[in-house]
Write an enzyme that holds these catalytic residues in place. Structure first.
Site, PDB file in Angstrom:
ATOM      1  N   ASN A   1      17.051  -5.704  11.532  1.00  0.00           N
ATOM      2  CA  ASN A   1      16.896  -6.770  12.543  1.00  0.00           C
ATOM      3  C   ASN A   1      16.658  -8.153  11.935  1.00  0.00           C
ATOM      4  O   ASN A   1      16.431  -9.119  12.655  1.00  0.00           O
ATOM      5  CB  ASN A   1      15.802  -6.411  13.564  1.00  0.00           C
ATOM      6  CG  ASN A   1      14.404  -6.410  12.936  1.00  0.00           C
ATOM      7  OD1 ASN A   1      14.257  -6.748  11.756  1.00  0.00           O
ATOM      8  ND2 ASN A   1      13.402  -6.038  13.712  1.00  0.00           N
TER       9      ASN A   1
ATOM     10  N   ASP B   1      14.241  -9.576  10.251  1.00  0.00           N
ATOM     11  CA  ASP B   1      12.958 -10.289  10.278  1.00  0.00           C
ATOM     12  C   ASP B   1      12.283 -10.344   8.896  1.00  0.00           C
ATOM     13  O   ASP B   1      11.176 -10.851   8.767  1.00  0.00           O
ATOM     14  CB  ASP B   1      12.009  -9.656  11.319  1.00  0.00           C
ATOM     15  CG  ASP B   1      11.637  -8.224  10.956  1.00  0.00           C
ATOM     16  OD1 ASP B   1      12.184  -7.696   9.954  1.00  0.00           O
ATOM     17  OD2 ASP B   1      10.799  -7.623  11.656  1.00  0.00           O
TER      18      ASP B   1
ATOM     19  N   ASP C   1      13.183  -1.609   8.142  1.00  0.00           N
ATOM     20  CA  ASP C   1      12.905  -0.855   9.371  1.00  0.00           C
ATOM     21  C   ASP C   1      13.702   0.448   9.391  1.00  0.00           C
ATOM     22  O   ASP C   1      14.544   0.689   8.522  1.00  0.00           O
ATOM     23  CB  ASP C   1      13.205  -1.714  10.608  1.00  0.00           C
ATOM     24  CG  ASP C   1      14.522  -2.470  10.490  1.00  0.00           C
ATOM     25  OD1 ASP C   1      15.491  -1.867  10.002  1.00  0.00           O
ATOM     26  OD2 ASP C   1      14.574  -3.662  10.865  1.00  0.00           O
TER      27      ASP C   1
ATOM     28  N   ASP D   1      -1.113  11.802   1.856  1.00  0.00           N
ATOM     29  CA  ASP D   1      -1.764  10.674   1.198  1.00  0.00           C
ATOM     30  C   ASP D   1      -3.169  11.062   0.736  1.00  0.00           C
ATOM     31  O   ASP D   1      -3.919  11.713   1.471  1.00  0.00           O
ATOM     32  CB  ASP D   1      -1.850   9.527   2.221  1.00  0.00           C
ATOM     33  CG  ASP D   1      -2.237   8.218   1.594  1.00  0.00           C
ATOM     34  OD1 ASP D   1      -1.470   7.705   0.772  1.00  0.00           O
ATOM     35  OD2 ASP D   1      -3.321   7.699   1.927  1.00  0.00           O
TER      36      ASP D   1
ATOM     37  N   GLU E   1      -0.346  14.019  -2.579  1.00  0.00           N
ATOM     38  CA  GLU E   1      -0.606  12.938  -3.546  1.00  0.00           C
ATOM     39  C   GLU E   1      -1.948  13.268  -4.178  1.00  0.00           C
ATOM     40  O   GLU E   1      -2.991  12.759  -3.782  1.00  0.00           O
ATOM     41  CB  GLU E   1      -0.654  11.575  -2.850  1.00  0.00           C
ATOM     42  CG  GLU E   1      -0.733  10.431  -3.846  1.00  0.00           C
ATOM     43  CD  GLU E   1      -1.568   9.251  -3.398  1.00  0.00           C
ATOM     44  OE1 GLU E   1      -1.556   8.226  -4.075  1.00  0.00           O
ATOM     45  OE2 GLU E   1      -2.271   9.338  -2.355  1.00  0.00           O
TER      46      GLU E   1
HETATM   47  C1  GLC Z   1      -2.293   6.239  -1.380  1.00  0.00           C
HETATM   48  C2  GLC Z   1      -1.060   5.415  -1.103  1.00  0.00           C
HETATM   49  C3  GLC Z   1      -1.399   3.976  -1.286  1.00  0.00           C
HETATM   50  C4  GLC Z   1      -2.473   3.611  -0.292  1.00  0.00           C
HETATM   51  C5  GLC Z   1      -3.690   4.524  -0.429  1.00  0.00           C
HETATM   52  C6  GLC Z   1      -4.595   4.423   0.752  1.00  0.00           C
HETATM   53  O1  GLC Z   1      -2.700   6.157  -2.703  1.00  0.00           O
HETATM   54  O2  GLC Z   1      -0.004   5.848  -1.912  1.00  0.00           O
HETATM   55  O3  GLC Z   1      -0.295   3.142  -1.152  1.00  0.00           O
HETATM   56  O4  GLC Z   1      -2.875   2.292  -0.483  1.00  0.00           O
HETATM   57  O5  GLC Z   1      -3.316   5.874  -0.509  1.00  0.00           O
HETATM   58  O6  GLC Z   1      -4.007   5.014   1.864  1.00  0.00           O
END
Ligand code: GLC
Length: 541
Positions: free
Chosen positions: A24, A26, A30, A205, A267
């Site tokens: 879009n 901006d 997206d 995360d 992660e």
């Molecule tokens: C993880 C994400 C990172 C984020 C953090 C807090 O490490 O990869 O980008 O800032 O968590 O959510």
């Protein structure tokens, strides 16, 4: 058709929506932008995409501060776009992972808004980690983004409650309380919400962070730093706590209740390959990121040690390892591996030519390892970390909370160059870009590299094609006895493949065989030597 589950040896490409493609105009990427580039992704030869958060969010941490986990932020599109993204990827044979953020919510989440209107002992307060303390924060924990990990809880009418709330990240990201049943039920329900819409799995995360030592003890940061210097396990009462494994047992049951079963990748910044493998026990997560390998850098011994330890400990739990060199939180590996790179020095001038040689070599080495590999958008174009971002354009909370002392992660998040010779280089049809792109990126555009024999883009395509053709899967890795700067291994697949990397500067003797692919056009000399800082795959003779 092999019966092997797809995720055990997949190549998964991380899409960072705000910087991938902007439909879009901006200046912020997206979901329709991603959809418009699915053909490019499929042609690259990857198996799946992982899409960083695009949920409703005030964007104080680039979307990792989620206000509504079941909706799409209008800046990125809407739910119909998310559905179209899943369907479009599936049509092209790509699996889709989304990103779940269970350690914290945004302070704009309805749960936190309820906290601001409630008081001690309320249901709302029990969903977060809130403690009374008259003389400063309840303990000495630091935020990962600098400064204290506690902020004063001030109500909606501005009353200082005398209580403090925990936020391991930004003060707008309060940590939720995983001892609370409603929290557990809510996240289970969010998983189901997206699984029901067809998503194939989630990247989790801060997967090692949700459970805290209930005593909230002070941390001896000096000892922790020392332990890290000595290479032993850093211990923090908020990372890698036993209780987090219970959560994953429950999540695994949910994922397994789907047909086909859905999958997870954590992660998980575990302190050692041994601790990391525990997350991959058969009734927990399918995979986790292997940051030990990412941290091994351009160091022959460290790389070999990390690969060997990872394989050893993953084999004990029957799980495939994963490998990753770049993502949206770390300096791009073309820059990080380059001579002349110094962390946190915005004036350093890494050698980009040697950085590219090393990056391509280590990428090729990585793609030959057993298990799955994660790529970060733009590494296939050879993008560099951008240092000269104007202060006013920087958005990373780590930059702001450290008053600019920590450069933060904006440098690896600059929007992708697709085509043309002027910003936004086809990121959108205009010139807007939420972070400025360097003028030198004209030659790095996907279009400029398309069909160009030696380009990094064609190198990635060729390596991914060959990896797929050889279906190396999880076949055993046998080290080849080398010394000096070479590191080599053989994969015991049907058609044997040997991978040889040269970490040194000088050419080295190669074993005999036919070279299948090289990290650089001039990697192999006429007299069958492997040039410094390069890697090849060969069929041994
Ligand atoms: C993880 C994400 C990172 C984020 C953090 C807090 O490490 O990869 O980008 O800032 O968590 O959510």
């Amino acid at each position: 058709m092999s019966a092997r589950p797809w995720w055990r040896d997949a190549v998964i490409y991380q899409v960072y929506p705000r910087s991938f493609a902007d439909a879009n105009g901006d200046g912020l990427g997206d979901l329709p932008g991603i959809i418009s580039r699915l053909a490019y992704l499929a042609a690259l030869g990857i198996d799946a995409i992982w899409v960083s958060p695009f949920y409703t969010s005030p964007q104080h941490d680039a979307g990792y501060d989620v206000a509504d986990f079941r909706d799409v932020d209008p800046r990125f599109g809407n739910l119909a776009d998310a559905d179209a993204l899943i369907a479009g990827a599936h049509e092209r044979g790509l699996k889709v992972l989304f990103d779940i953020v269970p350690n914290h919510t945004s302070s704009e989440h309805r749960w936190w808004q309820e906290v601001l209107r409630s008081g001690p002992g309320s249901e709302a307060w029990d969903r977060y980690i809130i403690r009374a303390s008259d003389d400063g924060p309840p303990n000495n924990w630091n935020s990962i983004f600098h400064g204290p990990a506690w902020s004063k809880l001030v109500t909606a009418d501005g009353v200082d409650t005398g209580y403090w709330y925990l936020h391991l990240f930004d003060s707008t990201q309060p940590d939720v309380n995983w001892e609370n049943d409603e929290v557990r039920e809510e996240f289970a329900d969010i998983l189901r919400f997206w699984f029901d819409r067809g998503v194939d799995g989630f990247r989790i995360d801060v997967a090692h962070g949700m459970v805290k030592d209930p005593a909230l003890p002070n941390v001896d940061y000096a000892k922790m730093r020392q332990a890290e210097l000595l290479g032993s396990s850093p211990e923090a009462p908020y990372w890698d706590q036993e209780g987090v494994h219970d959560i994953y047992r429950e999540w695994r049951r949910i994922a397994d209740s789907y047909d086909p079963p859905r999958i997870f990748c954590g992660e998980t910044w575990a302190p050692s390959p041994e601790r990391l493998a525990l997350y991959q026990r058969p009734d927990e997560l399918h995979t986790s990121f292997n940051f030990d390998y990412l941290k091994a850098s351009w160091d022959r011994q460290a790389v070999q040690r990390s690969v060997a330890n990872t394989l050893l400990h993953h084999a004990k739990v029957g799980a495939p390892p994963t490998w990753v060199l770049s993502n949206h939180d770390v300096v791009r590996h073309r820059t990080r591996l380059a001579p002349g790179f110094y962390p946190q020095d915005r004036h350093c001038r890494p050698d980009e030519v040697r950085g590219l040689a090393r990056a391509r070599a280590l990428t090729l080495f990585t793609l030959a390892l057993p298990g799955s590999t994660y790529l970060y958008q733009g590494e296939e174009l050879g993008l560099v970390e951008v240092f000269d971002i104007p202060d006013a354009a920087r958005e990373d909370p780590a930059w702001h909370r450290s008053q600019g002392e920590d450069l933060g992660r904006d440098g690896c998040r600059v929007p992708l160059p697709w085509s043309g010779d002027a910003p936004s280089y086809g990121f959108n049809s205009g010139t807007a870009s939420w972070l400025p792109q360097p003028p030198s990126w004209a030659t790095l555009c996907a279009q400029a590299q398309d069909g160009l024999g030696d380009s990094t883009l064609e190198f990635y395509r060729a390596a991914l094609r060959l990896r797929r053709a050889r279906s190396l899967g999880e076949s055993a890795l046998e080290w080849w006895d080398t010394d000096g700067d070479l590191l080599a291994f053989r994969r015991a697949s049907d058609t044997p493949l040997m991978c040889v990397i040269n970490f040194g500067d000088a050419p080295a003797i190669l074993p005999s065989g036919t070279v299948e692919i090289a990290s650089m056009a001039d990697a192999v000399t006429a007299d069958h030597l492997l040039a410094g800082e390069s890697c090849i795959w060969m069929t041994p003779s």
